[in-house]
Design a protein around this motif. Structure first.
Motif, PDB file in Angstrom:
ATOM      1  N   TYR A  47      56.732 105.035  49.504  1.00  0.00           N
ATOM      2  CA  TYR A  47      56.765 105.876  50.991  1.00  0.00           C
ATOM      3  C   TYR A  47      57.397 105.124  51.693  1.00  0.00           C
ATOM      4  O   TYR A  47      57.715 103.763  52.476  1.00  0.00           O
ATOM      5  CB  TYR A  47      55.489 105.318  52.035  1.00  0.00           C
ATOM      6  N   SER A  84      52.654 114.215  54.946  1.00  0.00           N
ATOM      7  CA  SER A  84      51.339 113.937  55.773  1.00  0.00           C
ATOM      8  C   SER A  84      50.699 112.217  55.148  1.00  0.00           C
ATOM      9  O   SER A  84      50.573 112.163  56.046  1.00  0.00           O
ATOM     10  CB  SER A  84      51.212 115.136  56.276  1.00  0.00           C
ATOM     11  N   THR A  85      50.366 112.739  53.555  1.00  0.00           N
ATOM     12  CA  THR A  85      49.896 111.505  52.878  1.00  0.00           C
ATOM     13  C   THR A  85      50.354 111.808  51.445  1.00  0.00           C
ATOM     14  O   THR A  85      50.678 112.098  50.671  1.00  0.00           O
ATOM     15  CB  THR A  85      48.169 112.271  53.353  1.00  0.00           C
ATOM     16  N   ASN A 111      48.225 111.009  49.647  1.00  0.00           N
ATOM     17  CA  ASN A 111      47.679 111.077  48.251  1.00  0.00           C
ATOM     18  C   ASN A 111      47.881 112.224  46.872  1.00  0.00           C
ATOM     19  O   ASN A 111      48.448 113.319  47.452  1.00  0.00           O
ATOM     20  CB  ASN A 111      46.196 112.380  48.920  1.00  0.00           C
TER      21      ASN A 111
END
Length: 126
Positions: free
Chosen positions: A52, A102-103, A105
């Motif tokens: 990220y 957005s994530t 995951n």
């Protein structure tokens, strides 16, 4: 415009190390997640590691955890994959990918990534 360029692919013996680099020559850091995938003939593309870019938080697949490390160099605008203790089964084409997520995951889902490099080949001999 995002343009991902990988480098560092090579042929090594088992147990050796390699470092792959990916640079976005178009719009550095325009995406918040950059990742490395690999695939070979007859194999599905596998997510190896992601980072990220806003925080530098790394994510590594269980299959390579402890051997592969992903990192970023903000000054150079690059994301690197340091690979150690390479095994013949690591032989593959390795791709850099970028996305805005957005994530993180399920970062390993290749469909999430909009931009891909052309890949760089790693061959590990026993």
């Amino acid at each position: 415009q995002v343009q991902l360029v990988e480098s560092g692919g090579d042929s090594v013996q088992a147990g050796g190390s390699l470092r792959l680099s990916c640079v976005d020559s178009g719009s550095p850091w325009s995406d918040n997640v950059m990742a490395w995938f690999r695939s070979g003939v007859g194999k599905e593309r596998e997510g190896v590691a992601a980072i990220y870019t806003y925080s530098g938080d790394p994510y590594v697949a269980d299959s390579v955890k402890g051997r592969f490390t992903i990192s970023q160099d903000n000054a150079k605008g690059t994301v690197s994959l340091q690979m150690t203790s390479l095994k013949p089964e690591d032989t593959d084409m390795y791709y850099c990918a970028a996305a805005i997520l957005s994530t993180c995951n399920q970062w390993w889902g290749e469909a999430k990534y909009n931009y891909w490099g052309e890949g760089t080949t790693i061959t590990v001999s026993s």
